[in-house]
Design a protein around this motif. Structure first.
Motif: not given
Ligand code: UDP
Ligand code: MG
Length: 316
Positions: A27-29, A31-37
């Protein structure tokens, strides 16, 4: 938010830290904004403790924890309910699915306009006892569902447009047929991407051989629901009427033969020894039963809360 990753898990404590840090990295590589559920499906090991400590370090990590083991489908369903990202990705917790697939799956949904993209474990690292029945199973699912381009219905790694997961209900063991559920809900653009698959690193599989029996039974249910779910009379009424007519013809034959016998001295006919007598009995009784089943089915669907749930593609 770009992406929600929904991860159902049942006793996967060893895999979780590695999985979480791998997803974070991807995700960081990109540049995504994200959530892990994480949806903890009633684990009895330390999975929940592990998730707590992961969440302390990363505020994008969230959890839903069931009080007992309900199954993978309910876990996915609740995860879908909670997901906020534009694209929702599901993956198994056992590190058999690779988070490196996420950017391409995201791109296929966003840029190529797919409603759903299913992973295809073209090269599988599972025992033969699983891969061979799986081939058979997928062939049946393709035929019954009419989704001809999917090779791997039950791949845990899938991507969805948010809209899709908000309009399907994954219950029972229906996680095996999510593409079929999506199709029945009205989402047509269903694609596939070859994904890497790895052998399970920790723990063991949570599904036994009963997966195949239950899988086929569920496929039958879904097929029935999508064909006759809101119009049960169309099948039961037809079957019932046909049976009843067969019974009626048999009764007629019995009557005619009896009348002939009564007026003849050489020809004997005993009703209870005639095959037509038994045929008329069973056929008429079954016919009425089918018909009534259809009527009851109609009454049930007329009262179902979902009877008027139609997915509307566009509205002005
Ligand atoms: N799983 C779950 N609840 C269950 C069984 C399995 O949440 O009752 C999760 C499991 O932890 C894993 C995923 O579903 O993350 C797939 O399970 P598994 O790897 O055992 O299935 P397989 O790969 O053998 O098909
Ligand atoms: Mg697995």
């Amino acid at each position: 938010m770009d992406i929600s990753v929904v991860i159902p898990l049942y006793n996967e404590e060893e895999s979780l830290p590695e999985l979480a840090s791998w997803i974070e990295r991807v995700m960081n590589a990109n540049g995504f904004s994200y959530e892990i559920i994480f949806v903890n499906d009633g684990s009895t090991d330390r999975s929940m403790d592990v998730i707590h400590s992961l969440a302390e370090k990363n505020p994008s990590i969230h959890a839903i924890s069931f009080s007992r083991n309900y199954g993978k489908s309910p876990a996915l369903d609740r995860g879908f309910h909670r997901a906020q990202g534009d694209v929702v990705i599901t993956m198994d917790a056992d590190l058999q699915d690779s988070p490196d697939e996420i950017p391409e799956l995201y791109r296929m949904i966003k840029e190529e306009g797919y409603d759903l993209v299913s992973g295809w474990k073209k090269k599988r690292y599972d025992p033969l006892s699983k891969t061979i029945p799986t081939k058979l199973f997928n062939a049946t699912a393709r035929r019954v569902s009419g989704i001809k381009n999917l090779h791997d219905f039950n791949c845990g790694l899938k991507a969805y447009r948010k809209d899709v997961v908000k309009h399907i209900e994954v219950y029972g063991d229906m996680h095996r047929y999510i593409p079929y559920l999506a199709k029945n809900a009205g989402y047509k653009k269903i694609g596939e991407k070859v994904v890497h698959h790895q052998a399970r690193k920790y723990g063991h599989t949570k599904f036994g051989l009963d997966r195949f029996v239950n899988g086929y039974l569920d496929l039958g249910t879904l097929w029935f629901q999508s064909r006759f779910g809101i119009k049960p009379m169309h099948i039961f009424g037809l079957l019932g009427s046909l049976m009843f007519i067969i019974g009626l013809i048999a009764v007629f034959i019995v009557l005619v033969l009896k009348i002939i016998a009564m007026n003849s001295t050489s020809f004997n006919f005993y009703v209870t020894k005639s095959v037509y007598f038994y045929l008329s009995l069973t056929a008429m009784v079954l016919g009425v039963q089918f018909f009534c089943t259809g009527l009851v089915g109609e009454l049930i669907t007329r009262n179902s809360a979902e009877r008027n749930n139609y997915l509307i593609a566009e509205e002005f």
